[in-house]
Scaffold this motif. Structure first.
Motif: not given
Length: 224
Positions: A64-65, A67-69, A71-72, A111
């Motif tokens: 999740r970490l 994928w989150c950054w 996408l950001i 990030g």
């Protein structure tokens, strides 16, 4: 030995796309009030965060970490490409764009730090293979000892009475034959004798008259 450089279409496309995205981010940062070297630092920061998140996905597996950054950074790059296509008035940028450009360095630093220093748990370590459960040993019961067959009880007395002979089968009842049928059978028998020179047998008589075997035997007995 000289090595030949072969142009790769994918590599050329990546270089073109990276250069355009880099220029769009620079133009967006300049329009938001970042001038000089600071405007050039923004596209470098976005691309580095995108590469760091992708390397984390490739090395440590999906998380999740990462994928989150990823996408950001991807939204920041795509947003700059779309914003510089005429959808925003870069001569008078809105307040939210200035706010986002000003806060991006702190967000990118957070990030990058999390991606670089957070512990990665491979799938094999997170879910260790469990040892197979031992199969319970079923204790077998001993087979029962074979029992001896019971001996037949001795007869107290021997029966010396002679066995009676089997009754003789009752004679089959006589088959009643009509006189007209006997007369017709006699004509058939005479015709057979005149044609063949021999008396008619029972099977031929039964076939010519179309009667059952017992009745044919009774007719043959009367013709004899």
């Amino acid at each position: 030995m000289r090595s030949t450089i072969r142009p790769d279409a994918v590599l050329v496309q990546a270089v073109i796309a990276g250069a355009l995205s880099f220029a769009h981010l620079h133009d967006l940062a300049s329009a938001a009030g970042q001038s000089g070297w600071k405007a050039w630092a923004y596209p470098v920061s976005v691309d580095l965060l995108l590469v760091a998140a992708w390397r984390r996905l490739r090395s440590a597996g999906p998380s999740r970490l990462a994928w989150c950054w990823f996408l950001i950074a991807l939204v920041a790059s795509l947003g700059a490409n779309v914003a510089t296509a005429g959808f925003l008035d870069l001569a008078h940028p809105p307040a939210w764009l200035r706010f986002g450009i000003a806060g991006w360095p702190a967000l990118a630093f957070l990030g990058g730090t999390l991606l670089a220093h957070s512990a990665s748990t491979p799938a094999s370590a997170a879910h260790p293979a469990s040892a197979p459960a031992p199969v319970p040993q079923v204790e077998r019961e001993p087979a029962p000892a074979p029992t001896a067959a019971p001996e037949p009880a001795p007869s107290s007395a021997v029966d010396d009475t002679p066995a009676l002979p089997a009754p003789a089968p009752a004679p089959a009842p006589a088959v009643a034959v009509p006189a007209a049928l006997v007369a017709h059978a006699r004509k058939v028998a005479d015709d057979h004798r005149s044609r063949t020179g021999s008396p008619i047998d029972t099977d031929t008589l039964r076939a010519r008259l179309g009667v059952p075997a017992p009745m044919a035997d009774a007719i043959a007995a009367q013709l004899a």
